[in-house]
Design a protein around this motif. Structure first.
Motif, PDB file in Angstrom:
ATOM      1  N   PRO A 147       0.900  -1.401  -0.163  1.00 59.24           N
ATOM      2  CA  PRO A 147      -0.129  -0.016  -0.106  1.00 59.24           C
ATOM      3  C   PRO A 147       0.833   1.174   0.304  1.00 59.24           C
ATOM      4  O   PRO A 147       1.953   1.184   0.185  1.00 59.24           O
ATOM      5  CB  PRO A 147      -0.958  -0.045   1.330  1.00 59.24           C
ATOM      6  CG  PRO A 147       0.002  -0.998   2.112  1.00 59.24           C
ATOM      7  CD  PRO A 147       0.793  -1.784   1.224  1.00 59.24           C
ATOM      8  N   SER A 192     -11.439   7.095   7.163  1.00 56.79           N
ATOM      9  CA  SER A 192     -12.596   6.248   6.642  1.00 56.79           C
ATOM     10  C   SER A 192     -12.949   6.891   5.182  1.00 56.79           C
ATOM     11  O   SER A 192     -13.639   6.216   4.421  1.00 56.79           O
ATOM     12  CB  SER A 192     -13.608   5.920   7.748  1.00 56.79           C
ATOM     13  OG  SER A 192     -14.312   7.142   7.860  1.00 56.79           O
ATOM     14  N   GLN A 232      -9.949   4.544  -1.310  1.00 59.47           N
ATOM     15  CA  GLN A 232      -8.776   3.444  -1.001  1.00 59.47           C
ATOM     16  C   GLN A 232      -8.374   2.837  -2.352  1.00 59.47           C
ATOM     17  O   GLN A 232      -7.917   1.558  -2.435  1.00 59.47           O
ATOM     18  CB  GLN A 232      -9.295   2.435  -0.286  1.00 59.47           C
ATOM     19  CG  GLN A 232      -9.568   2.882   1.259  1.00 59.47           C
ATOM     20  CD  GLN A 232      -8.041   3.094   1.889  1.00 59.47           C
ATOM     21  OE1 GLN A 232      -7.213   2.113   1.862  1.00 59.47           O
ATOM     22  NE2 GLN A 232      -8.179   4.339   2.558  1.00 59.47           N
ATOM     23  N   GLU A 233      -8.142   3.566  -3.393  1.00 60.62           N
ATOM     24  CA  GLU A 233      -7.642   3.301  -4.638  1.00 60.62           C
ATOM     25  C   GLU A 233      -6.575   4.398  -4.996  1.00 60.62           C
ATOM     26  O   GLU A 233      -7.204   5.550  -5.414  1.00 60.62           O
ATOM     27  CB  GLU A 233      -8.574   3.057  -5.830  1.00 60.62           C
ATOM     28  CG  GLU A 233      -7.913   2.565  -7.114  1.00 60.62           C
ATOM     29  CD  GLU A 233      -7.276   1.321  -6.901  1.00 60.62           C
ATOM     30  OE1 GLU A 233      -6.069   1.170  -7.369  1.00 60.62           O
ATOM     31  OE2 GLU A 233      -7.792   0.326  -6.103  1.00 60.62           O
ATOM     32  N   ARG A 293      -4.653   1.864  -2.567  1.00 57.32           N
ATOM     33  CA  ARG A 293      -4.757   1.344  -1.272  1.00 57.32           C
ATOM     34  C   ARG A 293      -3.786   2.167  -0.324  1.00 57.32           C
ATOM     35  O   ARG A 293      -2.628   2.327  -0.823  1.00 57.32           O
ATOM     36  CB  ARG A 293      -4.462  -0.210  -0.847  1.00 57.32           C
ATOM     37  CG  ARG A 293      -5.383  -0.997  -1.571  1.00 57.32           C
ATOM     38  CD  ARG A 293      -5.145  -2.430  -1.422  1.00 57.32           C
ATOM     39  NE  ARG A 293      -3.821  -3.019  -1.510  1.00 57.32           N
ATOM     40  CZ  ARG A 293      -2.797  -3.792  -0.800  1.00 57.32           C
ATOM     41  NH1 ARG A 293      -3.240  -4.185   0.264  1.00 57.32           N
ATOM     42  NH2 ARG A 293      -1.928  -4.136  -1.017  1.00 57.32           N
ATOM     43  N   LEU A 294      -4.102   2.791   0.984  1.00 61.39           N
ATOM     44  CA  LEU A 294      -3.459   3.580   1.671  1.00 61.39           C
ATOM     45  C   LEU A 294      -3.091   3.093   3.010  1.00 61.39           C
ATOM     46  O   LEU A 294      -4.076   2.326   3.652  1.00 61.39           O
ATOM     47  CB  LEU A 294      -4.128   4.923   1.727  1.00 61.39           C
ATOM     48  CG  LEU A 294      -4.315   5.639   0.442  1.00 61.39           C
ATOM     49  CD1 LEU A 294      -5.024   7.021   0.933  1.00 61.39           C
ATOM     50  CD2 LEU A 294      -3.141   5.867  -0.223  1.00 61.39           C
ATOM     51  N   CYS A 295      -2.058   3.352   3.532  1.00 64.41           N
ATOM     52  CA  CYS A 295      -2.054   3.279   5.216  1.00 64.41           C
ATOM     53  C   CYS A 295      -1.489   4.291   5.863  1.00 64.41           C
ATOM     54  O   CYS A 295      -0.429   5.050   5.259  1.00 64.41           O
ATOM     55  CB  CYS A 295      -0.999   2.120   5.203  1.00 64.41           C
ATOM     56  SG  CYS A 295      -1.483   0.293   5.267  1.00 64.41           S
ATOM     57  N   ALA A 333      -2.095  10.124  -4.429  1.00 66.24           N
ATOM     58  CA  ALA A 333      -2.411   9.440  -2.943  1.00 66.24           C
ATOM     59  C   ALA A 333      -2.736  10.860  -1.908  1.00 66.24           C
ATOM     60  O   ALA A 333      -3.462  10.890  -1.413  1.00 66.24           O
ATOM     61  CB  ALA A 333      -1.482   8.292  -2.557  1.00 66.24           C
ATOM     62  N   GLN A 373      -5.481  12.897  -2.765  1.00 62.52           N
ATOM     63  CA  GLN A 373      -6.855  12.501  -2.200  1.00 62.52           C
ATOM     64  C   GLN A 373      -7.122  12.700  -0.765  1.00 62.52           C
ATOM     65  O   GLN A 373      -8.080  13.049  -0.263  1.00 62.52           O
ATOM     66  CB  GLN A 373      -6.869  11.115  -2.629  1.00 62.52           C
ATOM     67  CG  GLN A 373      -7.113  10.696  -3.963  1.00 62.52           C
ATOM     68  CD  GLN A 373      -7.367   9.171  -4.207  1.00 62.52           C
ATOM     69  OE1 GLN A 373      -6.996   8.299  -3.263  1.00 62.52           O
ATOM     70  NE2 GLN A 373      -7.776   8.818  -5.321  1.00 62.52           N
TER      71      GLN A 373
END
Length: 299
Positions: A93, A114, A118-119, A121-123, A281, A284
């Motif tokens: 991610p 939340s 998630q595209e 994928r994030l951490c 990312a 976003q």
């Protein structure tokens, strides 16, 4: 120009800072400690600056922080470029590091996570720090973005206003009855107060405004370094304190807290600072943070 700063040397500097020692950096990069030392010395000669303090652990100088931040940004851009090209897809991610103050974490910031698409994928890696100090983590290159009270951009960063976090001066009813009977400008310099930690001068600043700079809050103070614990300490009657409005309101309605200066809230402007990178990312996250703050903070 980038040709003036060899990337292998810049990455080596970052490895030394992250690993803490030359030997640990050598192990991480699978080279000898001598090679690490030579690269760092070559970079220092090229820049004409001392870049590292040879302490344990090693720490970057102010000039070193600039190059550490560069190294992290280059790594972020390389990751995004490889993802767009479909190269070296490890399935890992995208990691986004953010510095955020405890009160924002406890009230409005966590719902952001939340809501972020998630595209890819994030951490998230969150670093808790006072809003007056989060900008330092940006300067050091430790985080990619921060919630901060400073409207002045860190070099290489952009700034967006988020809104105002409102704080209410409150105390437990029994505490107010026993300690706050006189003029507030006088009694708040004498009665117990709850503060977050030893760097927290928020309550002191409030009292200095009441006393026109003559005095801060009392030396009788309790240090409670979590947002939730801070509120509970005030509600338990250990002292008075400035509590975020979302946390104070339900306790005011339940009678566990009372306002000690009705009509005199304290508003703290908050800003979002982030690296100036063309990172999907990070973009976003920034858009989601700004939208959520507009809903949950005061304009």
């Amino acid at each position: 120009m980038m040709t003036d700063l060899p990337l292998d040397q810049v990455r080596t500097l970052l490895a030394v800072v992250d690993e803490g020692t030359f030997d640990a950096a050598a192990a991480a990069l699978h080279v000898t400690p001598s090679a690490i030392s030579q690269r760092v010395k070559a970079l220092e000669q090229r820049t004409g600056r001392v870049l590292l303090l040879r302490t344990k652990p090693v720490r970057p100088t102010e000039s070193g922080e600039v190059l550490v931040r560069l190294a992290r940004q280059v790594a972020r851009l390389e990751h995004d470029a490889c993802a767009e090209l479909g190269l070296a897809d490890t399935g890992e991610p995208v990691r986004v590091s953010v510095a955020v103050n405890a009160d924002s974490l406890a009230t409005w910031f966590l719902p952001v996570l939340s809501r972020v698409p998630q595209e890819p994928r994030l951490c998230f890696e969150l670093r808790r720090e006072d809003e007056d100090h989060t900008a330092a983590l940006l300067r050091e290159g430790v985080v990619m973005a921060a919630v901060t009270s400073s409207p002045d951009p860190v070099p290489g960063c952009s700034v967006r206003p988020l809104g105002r976090m409102r704080y209410l001066p409150v105390a437990a009813p029994d505490f107010a009855a026993h300690h706050l009977g006189g003029p507030l400008a006088q009694v708040l310099t004498e009665v117990p107060v709850v503060v977050f930690d030893r760097r927290d001068d928020f309550q002191d600043g409030f009292v200095r405004r009441l006393t026109r700079g003559r005095s801060g809050a009392s030396a009788l103070r309790h240090y409670v370094p979590t947002s939730e614990g801070f509120v509970e300490a005030v509600a338990a009657g250990l002292g008075w304190g400035l509590v975020p409005e979302p946390q104070a309101d339900p306790l005011l309605r339940d009678g566990r807290l009372v306002g000690i200066t009705p009509g005199r809230p304290v508003d703290v402007p908050l800003y979002w600072q982030q690296w100036k990178l063309d990172s999907p990312a990070l973009a976003q996250v920034a858009d989601t943070v700004t939208a959520t703050a507009a809903e949950m903070l005061r304009g």
